[in-house]
Each structure stands twice: as C-alpha cells, then as structure tokens.
Scaffold this active site. Structure first.
Site, short mmCIF file in Angstrom:
data_model
loop_
_atom_site.label_atom_id
_atom_site.label_comp_id
_atom_site.label_asym_id
_atom_site.label_seq_id
_atom_site.Cartn_x
_atom_site.Cartn_y
_atom_site.Cartn_z
N GLU A 1 26.51 35.01 21.38
CA GLU A 1 25.51 34.02 21.02
C GLU A 1 24.60 34.54 19.91
O GLU A 1 24.25 35.72 19.89
CB GLU A 1 24.67 33.66 22.25
CG GLU A 1 25.52 33.30 23.47
CD GLU A 1 24.70 33.07 24.73
OE1 GLU A 1 23.47 32.83 24.61
OE2 GLU A 1 25.26 33.13 25.84
N GLU B 1 18.03 24.94 23.73
CA GLU B 1 17.81 25.20 25.14
C GLU B 1 16.34 25.56 25.37
O GLU B 1 15.72 26.22 24.53
CB GLU B 1 18.70 26.35 25.62
CG GLU B 1 18.51 26.72 27.08
CD GLU B 1 19.33 27.94 27.50
OE1 GLU B 1 19.13 28.42 28.62
OE2 GLU B 1 20.15 28.40 26.68
#
Length: 402
Positions: A207, A316
C-alpha cells in the site's frame, strides 16, 4: 490503510495500556480500546546513529537523518541475505494521460537541503509514535472480498476496486488534502492497495499514498507513507519501522510531509503512485512521481510471487472510538461529497493496472464500495484526459450520517 477486506479489530494488549499508565499519556486512554501492540518495530540503535551522515531539520519540526543505505532496517532481516539494494527494473510501458509526471516535493527538502548519494532519509520517531504506528497498523483477517459484511469496526471506506484478473501492478494520481482528524487515534488517507488473497496463507497487501494520522506523526499534516502486511493484518508495518521495504532513493523520505496541498475551490495538487512487479526478479517496486523509491522483496511476500488478485483505489477513515458510539467528525479527502466534483471533492485519476507484459492498461469498469454513503461517498467516471477516475470523500458525522 486497512483494506476493505476486513472489518474486525483485536483488543489492546496489556503492554500497550501499561506503557500509557507508566508514562504521562499524550492522548486520553479511552481512545485506545481498539489497538494492540506487536514487536515487529524497528527501534533506533547505536549502529544506526553511527551510520547517520547528515541530519536535517524540516520546517515542520521533523528531524530527518541521512543514513548509509546499507544500514537501513531492511537489511536486518536474515531472509534477504543481501547487504545492498538491487538496481531498479524497467518501468512499465503504457498510457501517459493527464500531462507530464511531476517530481514529488516534500517540506524537509524544500529549501534545497538534501541527503547525500549513498544514504536514505529516515524520519526520526518518538517512542510513542512508534507504538502508535504498530497499534494502528494491526488488524485481524476475518472476511474476504466475496463476504462483505458492513459491521461497525471503526473503518469507513470510499474505494473503487477490481478483482477480475491477474494484476502485476497499479498506478494512479492521488489528490492531496489536509483533512481535519478530530480524535488523536483517528486517521484519514488516500492510497492504492495491491492485494494478494491466497486462501492457504491469508491476505497480503502492498500500500502507498498519503495519510493524516496525529498519533503516528505528532501533527495533522498529510504525509507520504507506505504500508504492508503479509498475514491478513495480524501484523504489518509502516514506512521503514521494520524490515520489509528496501529504500533505494536519497530524495524521498517516507513519513514526511508534502510541500504542496490542494485547496477548496482553488489549486489542486496530486502526485503519481506506481507499484509494479519486476518481471526478472519478482520484487515489487514503488515509484512516486518521477522517483523510484525502492521495493518490497518477494522473499518476504511469497503470496506475491505470481501476481496480485485485486487492486483498490480511494480513501479510508478510521474512527478510534468504540463501535456503536457517535460517528467521527474526521473528514475524508476535502471533507466534501463526491457530487461536488473537481476542485471541491477529493479525486483519484488515471487509474491503471499493469498486465503480464509489464504494460499499463486502463483499469476499465470498477466496483464501488462505501459502507455509509451519508458519511462518505464515491462516484466514478471516464474522460479522454483523466482516463478512469473517482471522486470521493465526505464530512463524516452529520445529521444524516448514522
């Protein structure tokens, strides 16, 4: 940073609570319920201090140490059996929509300061920041992509994802904002997830993107970060806090702030992120803007030895309060909903994947996920300049967010 695959978190370990009881806590302990401590962190040591060739104080207060490249944390891992980084592989060929790629600028080097060749910049962290990094980064594997269950575990997503195919990397341009994070252990981010979900091993992710996380960095500035897990978020690591990522550049500092940010109804700032598999050695490399940052060694990520099984793009937010309590007012992106569009909502554009021939291809049709669209939402689109894109974000807690 947690992929939308999973929704359950483990309770905090006694060690974590003991630490904050023995030392004056920076933040209220009521926010710590959903965290646990792991021992995979990289702790500063005398060897690293001796390997520091230069120290730079950033205008934002960060201390950046220029450390000899072969003394970086990755080479403490005996599984790698190497003492120097590999040379970068060929960059994937393909589309270059949206204009020329730009060099990413960070605040620590904005006044012409830099680390020497042969070193890498490492941001110093306090003990409390390291502890928070571990605690925020560890989650339990409970669900697969096919088993979405919108349980209230504190994570809210607004993401576009693809799962139909074999993926050898992903690329996109991420729009950078400075979202207000209202609670110390909340965070807000935008990133790319490259995911390998192997039933026999669990989920692994690579990520990269930007993140605002006050507990981890001491303030609310957006920072370039990377993260990985190879066991379904039971453990994992940010940046260079443990032996997992090999940095090769002296120009980018993981965990450092950006020199330019987007403003509402004003100038928009974005940067390119590319993660791809080296066809020759099998390692997974990271490029930011025009700079190759380093790689995740495939020896540490066996589930990525063939290819990834899913790609995600988007945002997020993590709400550190206990499940069932009032939604957080921590915002995602600009804090404005996707329907407001360019200059007002956050975006990810030029979403692409890397195929088996090391060629970039447009991502095509994507699936969209947002657990609570009245808190944070998402919409997608396509045009000839931006390729496939998404707008996303929201204010979090509001009269319609439940």
């Amino acid at each position: 940073m947690e992929s939308s695959y999973f929704r359950d978190m483990t309770p905090i370990l006694a060690v974590f609570l003991l630490f904050f009881l023995l030392f004056t806590p920076v933040f209220p302990t009521t926010n710590l319920k959903d965290f646990r401590h792991i021992n995979t962190t990289f702790q500063p040591n005398k060897q690293l201090s001796k390997a520091t060739m230069k120290t730079i104080k950033s205008p934002d207060g960060d201390i950046i140490d220029c450390v000899l490249i072969h003394f970086q944390p990755a080479f403490n891992n005996p599984m790698l059996k190497v003492t120097k980084p590999l040379d970068p592989p060929e960059i994937p060929n393909g589309n270059k929509k949206g204009g020329m790629e730009k060099k990413v600028k960070q605040l620590w080097s904005s006044k012409g300061k830099s680390c020497p060749h042969g070193t890498i910049p490492i941001r110093r962290q306090t003990e409390s920041e390291i502890l928070a990094s571990d605690s925020i980064s560890t989650f339990k594997k409970t669900l697969s992509r096919k088993d979405f269950n919108y349980s209230n575990d504190g994570h809210q997503h607004a993401v576009a994802y693809v799962t139909d195919g074999e993926f050898y990397g992903a690329k996109a341009s991420l729009n950078v904002w400075a979202p207000n994070v209202t609670r110390p252990f909340d965070f807000s981010l935008s990133q790319i997830w490259v995911i390998a979900d192997v039933p026999t091993h669990g989920l692994s992710t690579l990520e990269a993107g930007w993140q605002v996380a006050p507990a981890m960095y001491g303030n609310k500035l957006p920072r370039f970060f990377l993260y990985w897990t190879n066991d379904g978020y039971r453990s994992g690591c940010y940046n260079l806090l443990c032996s997992g990522f090999v940095q090769t550049t002296h120009e980018i500092c993981l965990g450092a702030t950006f020199d330019a940010l987007s403003t509402y109804n004003g100038t928009q700032y974005d940067f390119d992120v590319l993660i791809w598999k080296d066809p020759r050695h099998g390692n997974w490399w990271l490029r930011v803007g025009t700079i190759i940052v380093g790689y995740w060694p495939v020896a540490l990520f066996p589930d990525f030895s063939k290819h990834a099984t899913a790609i995600e793009y988007g945002g997020e937010v993590f709400n550190a309060q206990s499940p069932g309590q009032q939604p957080t007012s921590t915002i995602m992106g600009s804090g404005h909903f996707a329907t407001e569009g360019f200059g007002k909502a956050s975006f990810v554009r030029n979403m692409e994947i890397v195929d088996e021939h090391n060629v970039l291809q447009s991502v095509g049709d994507v699936n969209l996920l947002t657990e609570k669209p009245n808190c944070y939402d998402i919409k997608n689109g396509f045009n000839s300049f931006w390729g496939y894109y998404i707008f996303f974000g929201g204010p979090g807690n509001n009269p319609h967010c439940t």
